[in-house]
Write an enzyme that holds these catalytic residues in place. Structure first.
Site, PDB file in Angstrom:
ATOM      1  N   THR A   1       0.865  -1.187   0.000  1.00  0.00           N
ATOM      2  CA  THR A   1       0.000   0.000   0.000  1.00  0.00           C
ATOM      3  C   THR A   1       0.896   1.229   0.000  1.00  0.00           C
ATOM      4  OG1 THR A   1      -1.630  -1.258   1.234  1.00  0.00           O
ATOM      5  CG2 THR A   1      -1.864   1.140   1.254  1.00  0.00           C
TER       6      THR A   1
ATOM      7  N   GLU B   1      -6.508 -10.373   6.662  1.00  0.00           N
ATOM      8  CA  GLU B   1      -5.827 -11.358   7.507  1.00  0.00           C
ATOM      9  C   GLU B   1      -6.879 -12.228   8.172  1.00  0.00           C
ATOM     10  OE1 GLU B   1      -2.827  -9.765  10.157  1.00  0.00           O
ATOM     11  OE2 GLU B   1      -2.084  -8.498   8.553  1.00  0.00           O
TER      12      GLU B   1
ATOM     13  N   LYS C   1      -6.898   1.929  -2.968  1.00  0.00           N
ATOM     14  CA  LYS C   1      -6.551   1.162  -1.772  1.00  0.00           C
ATOM     15  C   LYS C   1      -6.750   1.996  -0.497  1.00  0.00           C
ATOM     16  CE  LYS C   1      -5.015  -1.846   0.981  1.00  0.00           C
ATOM     17  NZ  LYS C   1      -5.786  -3.023   1.333  1.00  0.00           N
TER      18      LYS C   1
ATOM     19  N   ASN D   1      -9.790   1.319   2.463  1.00  0.00           N
ATOM     20  CA  ASN D   1      -9.524   1.086   3.892  1.00  0.00           C
ATOM     21  C   ASN D   1     -10.093   2.204   4.755  1.00  0.00           C
ATOM     22  OD1 ASN D   1      -8.413  -1.376   3.676  1.00  0.00           O
ATOM     23  ND2 ASN D   1      -6.319  -0.784   4.165  1.00  0.00           N
TER      24      ASN D   1
ATOM     25  N   PHE E   1     -19.712  -4.232   8.409  1.00  0.00           N
ATOM     26  CA  PHE E   1     -18.762  -3.280   9.000  1.00  0.00           C
ATOM     27  C   PHE E   1     -19.457  -2.215   9.849  1.00  0.00           C
ATOM     28  CE2 PHE E   1     -14.227  -3.315   8.470  1.00  0.00           C
ATOM     29  CZ  PHE E   1     -14.079  -4.521   7.817  1.00  0.00           C
TER      30      PHE E   1
ATOM     31  N   CYS F   1      -3.045  -2.377   8.954  1.00  0.00           N
ATOM     32  CA  CYS F   1      -3.486  -1.603   7.781  1.00  0.00           C
ATOM     33  C   CYS F   1      -4.353  -0.393   8.115  1.00  0.00           C
ATOM     34  CB  CYS F   1      -4.210  -2.517   6.802  1.00  0.00           C
ATOM     35  SG  CYS F   1      -3.121  -3.743   6.085  1.00  0.00           S
TER      36      CYS F   1
ATOM     37  N   LYS G   1      -7.734  -9.226  15.569  1.00  0.00           N
ATOM     38  CA  LYS G   1      -9.022  -9.784  15.170  1.00  0.00           C
ATOM     39  C   LYS G   1      -8.892 -11.306  15.161  1.00  0.00           C
ATOM     40  CE  LYS G   1      -8.565  -9.649  10.145  1.00  0.00           C
ATOM     41  NZ  LYS G   1      -9.216  -9.245   8.915  1.00  0.00           N
TER      42      LYS G   1
ATOM     43  N   ARG H   1      -0.308  -6.336  15.694  1.00  0.00           N
ATOM     44  CA  ARG H   1       0.055  -4.954  15.398  1.00  0.00           C
ATOM     45  C   ARG H   1      -1.157  -4.039  15.653  1.00  0.00           C
ATOM     46  NH1 ARG H   1       3.122  -5.859   9.656  1.00  0.00           N
ATOM     47  NH2 ARG H   1       1.541  -7.474   9.460  1.00  0.00           N
TER      48      ARG H   1
HETATM   49  P1  NAD Z   1       4.744  -7.831   6.777  1.00  0.00           P
HETATM   50  O1  NAD Z   1       5.368  -6.932   7.756  1.00  0.00           O
HETATM   51  O2  NAD Z   1       3.988  -9.020   7.242  1.00  0.00           O
HETATM   52  O3  NAD Z   1       5.811  -8.343   5.715  1.00  0.00           O
HETATM   53  C1  NAD Z   1       6.686  -7.502   5.038  1.00  0.00           C
HETATM   54  C2  NAD Z   1       7.959  -8.296   4.767  1.00  0.00           C
HETATM   55  O4  NAD Z   1       8.778  -7.548   3.887  1.00  0.00           O
HETATM   56  C3  NAD Z   1       8.787  -8.579   6.002  1.00  0.00           C
HETATM   57  O5  NAD Z   1       8.975  -9.973   6.134  1.00  0.00           O
HETATM   58  C4  NAD Z   1      10.115  -7.858   5.721  1.00  0.00           C
HETATM   59  O6  NAD Z   1      11.243  -8.534   6.243  1.00  0.00           O
HETATM   60  C5  NAD Z   1      10.138  -7.844   4.220  1.00  0.00           C
HETATM   61  N1  NAD Z   1      11.012  -6.852   3.586  1.00  0.00           N
HETATM   62  C6  NAD Z   1      11.278  -5.572   3.972  1.00  0.00           C
HETATM   63  N2  NAD Z   1      12.122  -4.998   3.109  1.00  0.00           N
HETATM   64  C7  NAD Z   1      12.380  -5.899   2.132  1.00  0.00           C
HETATM   65  C8  NAD Z   1      13.151  -5.882   0.948  1.00  0.00           C
HETATM   66  N3  NAD Z   1      13.823  -4.794   0.573  1.00  0.00           N
HETATM   67  N4  NAD Z   1      13.208  -6.996   0.191  1.00  0.00           N
HETATM   68  C9  NAD Z   1      12.519  -8.110   0.544  1.00  0.00           C
HETATM   69  N5  NAD Z   1      11.747  -8.176   1.666  1.00  0.00           N
HETATM   70  C10 NAD Z   1      11.680  -7.086   2.442  1.00  0.00           C
HETATM   71  O7  NAD Z   1       3.788  -6.885   5.892  1.00  0.00           O
HETATM   72  P2  NAD Z   1       2.372  -7.252   5.246  1.00  0.00           P
HETATM   73  O8  NAD Z   1       1.342  -7.245   6.303  1.00  0.00           O
HETATM   74  O9  NAD Z   1       2.538  -8.438   4.359  1.00  0.00           O
HETATM   75  O10 NAD Z   1       2.145  -5.951   4.349  1.00  0.00           O
HETATM   76  C11 NAD Z   1       2.906  -5.677   3.203  1.00  0.00           C
HETATM   77  C12 NAD Z   1       2.267  -4.530   2.444  1.00  0.00           C
HETATM   78  O11 NAD Z   1       0.952  -4.909   2.014  1.00  0.00           O
HETATM   79  C13 NAD Z   1       2.073  -3.256   3.258  1.00  0.00           C
HETATM   80  O12 NAD Z   1       2.208  -2.150   2.408  1.00  0.00           O
HETATM   81  C14 NAD Z   1       0.631  -3.363   3.733  1.00  0.00           C
HETATM   82  O13 NAD Z   1       0.050  -2.106   3.996  1.00  0.00           O
HETATM   83  C15 NAD Z   1      -0.025  -4.016   2.546  1.00  0.00           C
HETATM   84  N6  NAD Z   1      -1.222  -4.805   2.855  1.00  0.00           N
HETATM   85  C16 NAD Z   1      -1.263  -5.600   3.960  1.00  0.00           C
HETATM   86  C17 NAD Z   1      -2.393  -6.352   4.211  1.00  0.00           C
HETATM   87  C18 NAD Z   1      -2.498  -7.210   5.454  1.00  0.00           C
HETATM   88  O14 NAD Z   1      -3.621  -7.601   5.796  1.00  0.00           O
HETATM   89  N7  NAD Z   1      -1.410  -7.508   6.148  1.00  0.00           N
HETATM   90  C19 NAD Z   1      -3.489  -6.311   3.340  1.00  0.00           C
HETATM   91  C20 NAD Z   1      -3.396  -5.507   2.202  1.00  0.00           C
HETATM   92  C21 NAD Z   1      -2.261  -4.753   1.965  1.00  0.00           C
END
Ligand code: NAD
Length: 445
Positions: free
Chosen positions: A121, A152, A204, A208, A249, A260, A320, A327
């Site tokens: 995002t 999630e 996006k 949210n 919701f 998020c 949740k 987080r």
């Molecule tokens: P997360 O923290 O679970 O995972 C991110 C991963 O990226 C970590 O394991 C970290 O070590 C790795 N990382 C950081 N820098 C890196 C690099 N240069 N190269 C390779 N790996 C690297 O994060 P997430 O929850 O999966 O979210 C990721 C993105 O997706 C965010 O922008 C978030 O806002 C978005 N998003 C998350 C969700 C959700 O429900 N978690 C849903 C939609 C969108």
């Protein structure tokens, strides 16, 4: 196709594994060597229903691999997904440094023409900034926006049955590749929303924030119910039965959490500020959420008189159900305040216990997490339910009464899932969120 997913977190791991399941050859790359080591040892670092089986199956088939770097033959991938974290900056914006670092690695290693799809995002304009960066590569790379909407706790099923797939691309060639990639998820009907990258990036944040806004509005109404004697269940049913509004919701609770909503709402407000457009609803949504967390703390403190020297048991530590993610979890926020005010905190969660303990270590506080929910109640002065895991939905209130301390111990149902009368009938004191104690139950579900 041959695909690389940068970031083996909730999004990258689910996307990479899902794509492998569809038949593609996938490499998940993460800078965290421990995470990659564990994945290569067969240990999945997060709890997400259905994910472990899927990872094992695709690893066995040879279609899914994990590494700390892009190595041959993945330097000749067709698509590079960027799914790294974009945490909040001090000013409330989104920190895109990990996105840029991943883009640099792609630009350094890619040996053939490919697509770079940004799933993280990111603020409007990031795709354009990444495009400029990867233009330095020796091969042509086109950057597209492909934001992720998985939830999630239901991420695997969301991957295979998405409500919509949004893609922002500049060229027809990129759109065709994305159409091919997502075709297996569209067998029952078109789900693609095709836009330019900037609109896609904004979809996006807008999605949210819209969802968070509904939650914050209901939370504000629950506080109004609390002081006026109205019942938030009845208000929700009345409001939600308008087909223009809909009934999803609309649940009051302890405030939204997770990785998020909190950061994305603030990032939208920040984006507005950067461009001189006040995002007043985003700002108010965030403020109302902070107030709701304070309201829940106040309910517990007022009901107990003082929390100093008291023991408070928390059920539901994840932000949740069906995830181990803590987080911005309401449980972490509440525990931190209770501990600071001299209370002892004990807890239970079906999956998030270890993450909760680690999160509170960051606050330099220690808590006890029990494996069995009723064991967390022994000698406690109050129980606060914070996450509506299925296993908490029909508890034995007589057992809760037996385990808690005091003549009429306190039960705070911060998710409004229990019937107040049933709780009161067991000799417990009930406190919901905008639900009068004499209300019968969560009606209409
Ligand atoms: P997360 O923290 O679970 O995972 C991110 C991963 O990226 C970590 O394991 C970290 O070590 C790795 N990382 C950081 N820098 C890196 C690099 N240069 N190269 C390779 N790996 C690297 O994060 P997430 O929850 O999966 O979210 C990721 C993105 O997706 C965010 O922008 C978030 O806002 C978005 N998003 C998350 C969700 C959700 O429900 N978690 C849903 C939609 C969108």
């Amino acid at each position: 196709m041959r695909l690389v997913a940068f970031g083996a977190g909730y999004v990258g791991l689910v996307t990479g594994t899902g794509m492998a399941e569809l038949g593609h050859e996938v490499l998940c790359v993460d800078i965290d060597p421990d995470k990659i080591q564990r994945l290569n040892d067969g240990v999945v670092p997060i709890y997400e229903p259905g994910l472990t089986d899927l990872i094992r199956r695709n690893e066995r088939s040879g279609r899914l691999r994990f590494s700390i770097e892009v190595a041959p033959p993945f330097d000749e991938a067709d698509v590079y997904f960027i799914a790294v974290g974009t945490p909040p900056t001090d000013g409330g914006g989104a920190d895109t440094r990990a996105v840029m670092a991943a883009a640099d690695q792609i630009a350094r290693t890619a040996k053939r023409k490919a697509l770079v799809a940004i799933k993280s995002t990111v603020p409007v304009g990031t795709c354009d900034a990444v495009q400029e960066r990867v233009n330095r590569a020796k091969v042509p790379l086109e950057v597209v926006s492909n934001p992720e909407f998985l939830k999630e706790g239901a991420a695997v099923s969301d991957f295979f049955r998405p409500d919509r797939i949004v893609m922002g691309a500049r060229t027809e060639e990129a759109r065709q590749i994305l159409r091919r990639l997502y075709a297996p998820l569209q067998l029952s009907g078109e789900r693609l929303v095709i836009t330019d990258p900037r609109s896609s990036e904004l979809v996006k944040y807008a999605s949210n924030t819209m969802l968070a806004m509904r939650v914050s509005f209901m939370n504000e109404l629950s506080r109004l119910c609390h002081v006026t004697g109205a019942d938030i269940h009845a208000v929700r049913l009345g409001v939600g039965s308008d087909s223009r509004i809909g009934n999803r919701f609309l649940y009051a609770g302890p405030g939204y959490g997770g990785s998020c909503f909190p950061k994305d709402v603030q990032a939208l407000a920040h984006l507005g500020k950067t461009h001189g457009v006040a995002m007043r609803l985003a700002e108010a949504t965030h403020a109302a959420n902070e107030e709701q967390a304070a309201f829940v703390t106040q309910l517990v403190e007022e009901a107990l008189g003082t929390v100093s020297g008291k023991t408070v048991a928390l059920w539901g530590l994840a932000f949740k159900p069906e995830t181990d993610d803590v987080r911005e979890s309401p449980a972490v926020k509440l525990a931190a305040v209770l501990l600071a005010h001299g209370a002892t905190v004990v807890g239970h969660d079906p999956e998030a216990g270890p993450n909760f303990t680690r999160a509170l270590e960051a606050h330099q506080a220690s808590v006890t997490v029990h494996d069995r929910e009723y064991d967390a109640l022994d000698g406690a002065d109050a129980l606060v339910l914070l996450t509506e895991w299925r296993s908490y939905r029909a508890p034995n209130f007589a057992e809760i009464k037996r385990r808690l301390r005091g003549a009429r111990p306190l039960v705070v149902d911060a998710r409004n899932i229990w019937a107040p009368r049933e709780i009161e009938a067991e000799g417990l004191r009930y406190q919901g969120i905008g639900v009068p104690p004499q209300a019968a139950s969560r009606k209409g579900d």
